[in-house]
Design an enzyme around this catalytic site. Sequence first.
Site, PDB file in Angstrom:
ATOM      1  N   GLY A  13      25.678  55.847  40.622  1.00 33.11           N
ATOM      2  CA  GLY A  13      26.165  56.526  42.280  1.00 33.11           C
ATOM      3  C   GLY A  13      26.963  57.678  41.944  1.00 33.11           C
ATOM      4  CB  CYS A  75      18.062  55.329  33.983  1.00 39.37           C
ATOM      5  SG  CYS A  75      16.811  55.700  32.994  1.00 39.37           S
ATOM      6  CG  ASP A 134      31.020  50.678  44.649  1.00 42.52           C
ATOM      7  OD1 ASP A 134      31.087  51.289  45.888  1.00 42.52           O
ATOM      8  OD2 ASP A 134      30.064  50.325  43.980  1.00 42.52           O
ATOM      9  NE  ARG A 222      47.766  44.144  69.492  1.00 43.46           N
ATOM     10  CZ  ARG A 222      46.574  44.560  69.014  1.00 43.46           C
ATOM     11  NH1 ARG A 222      45.870  45.593  69.614  1.00 43.46           N
ATOM     12  NH2 ARG A 222      46.203  44.255  67.712  1.00 43.46           N
ATOM     13  CD  GLU A 235      27.135  48.675  50.458  1.00 43.12           C
ATOM     14  OE1 GLU A 235      28.072  49.150  49.827  1.00 43.12           O
ATOM     15  OE2 GLU A 235      26.079  49.119  50.498  1.00 43.12           O
ATOM     16  NE  ARG A 274      26.893  57.953  46.152  1.00 40.41           N
ATOM     17  CZ  ARG A 274      25.662  57.018  46.078  1.00 40.41           C
ATOM     18  NH1 ARG A 274      25.714  55.603  46.017  1.00 40.41           N
ATOM     19  NH2 ARG A 274      24.776  57.895  45.438  1.00 40.41           N
TER      20      ARG A 274
HETATM   21  O1  F6P Z   1      27.995  52.223  43.641  1.00 41.23           O
HETATM   22  C1  F6P Z   1      28.281  53.092  44.811  1.00 41.23           C
HETATM   23  C2  F6P Z   1      27.494  52.886  45.824  1.00 41.23           C
HETATM   24  O2  F6P Z   1      27.888  53.792  46.770  1.00 41.23           O
HETATM   25  C3  F6P Z   1      27.549  51.587  46.653  1.00 41.23           C
HETATM   26  O3  F6P Z   1      28.927  51.668  47.334  1.00 41.23           O
HETATM   27  C4  F6P Z   1      26.523  51.452  47.360  1.00 41.23           C
HETATM   28  O4  F6P Z   1      26.327  49.918  47.805  1.00 41.23           O
HETATM   29  C5  F6P Z   1      25.497  51.894  46.550  1.00 41.23           C
HETATM   30  O5  F6P Z   1      26.090  52.772  45.683  1.00 41.23           O
HETATM   31  C6  F6P Z   1      24.478  52.703  47.268  1.00 41.23           C
HETATM   32  O6  F6P Z   1      23.381  53.055  46.385  1.00 41.23           O
HETATM   33  P1  F6P Z   1      22.078  53.862  46.507  1.00 41.23           P
HETATM   34  O7  F6P Z   1      22.863  55.295  46.889  1.00 41.23           O
HETATM   35  O8  F6P Z   1      21.493  54.054  45.339  1.00 41.23           O
HETATM   36  O9  F6P Z   1      21.648  53.553  47.964  1.00 41.23           O
END
Ligand code: F6P
Length: 365
Positions: A13, A75, A134, A222, A235, A274
Amino acid sequence: MTPKRLAILTSGGDAPGMNAAIRAATLVGVAQGWTVLGVERGYTGLIEGEFRPLEPGDVGGIIRDGGTVLGSTRCLPFTTPEGRATARRRLADARIGAVLVIGGNGSLAGAASLADLAEDPQAPRVIGLPASIDNDVGVTSLAIGVDTAMNTIMEACDRIADTASAHDRAFIVEVMGRDSGYLAMATSVAVGADLVLFREDGRSVEAHVERVVEAIVAARRRPTGRRRALIIKAEGVALPALELKARVDARLRAIAGDVAETEVRVTVLGHVVRGGRPTAFDRMMASRLGHAGVRALIYGASRAMVAWAPALTPDDATRSAVDPRCWHVPLDTMLAETRRLLTGESPTVQWRTRVFDVIDGALKL
Ligand code: F6P
């Protein structure tokens, strides 16, 4: 004599700051008289021999950009001995003796195999840099991309908090992190969340549902101030956010009074977390790791990761000669600690879980 030829690849990623590391590594390599090549599309490009020269002009300005200019893949063929043998042959054909791998724990496990002299006595020298939003790479205190991801989540949650407050709603915000709850935990502190759900504390699905209900009830009751509830869900918690909402809704409806009317909304931030321009900290840290990584390769080091840490505990870590925050850690040591992070055996994870148990009551106030 081994020709002074270095290849850089990004894998897994993408993470904001990868480009800053590519830029620094290229500039340092070229300044030291090395020929620097970029590998396109991670280990896939390595197996297919997709190299291109990297000159200072090719990396000008990329420090500002998210993603990776070299491209990245996950890969599968590289996980086989045949795939790695092909990759090493490609490197040998291109007379490349040193490789800098920038990626997360899967990519760095690949780096360890690529440099494994038991698998191939002619294996190239390989140094890894931790890069994954992560923050699940063992030993390093931070990986490239984490700071940017935290800032992106913070900005999104601040916006959600505005609208949640206006309507006294409860929001469940799911953030990336795969099996690691680090992003959820760290940002829950930064945004003043009412609750954070993460996998590492080992709670059952029912317990997660109950805790969300409790946090919403506490917010609604509250006496003064905000009545909205902001709940960050990692997640890795094995309950899809919408299913969690449905179960929470059902429980709330069974409670007397206005709590039953609480509207619960869900936002899954997904890949938004990301992308984006790296923060100043990620640019700076990635540049320093890139510098230390290339220096390590030039000094002849191999099968190690350059970690970012104020001080390190593993006995086999050595401080970089060029940067006091950078440490060389054998890849096997890093991979063992990565496994402990994910199983919860790591003291680092146990410490994080304990902290959240201790502050649980305070967050609901
Ligand atoms: O490892 C980084 C990450 O963004 C994780 O947080 C997430 O679970 C995963 O990659 C998602 O992967 P992809 O973009 O291959 O779906």
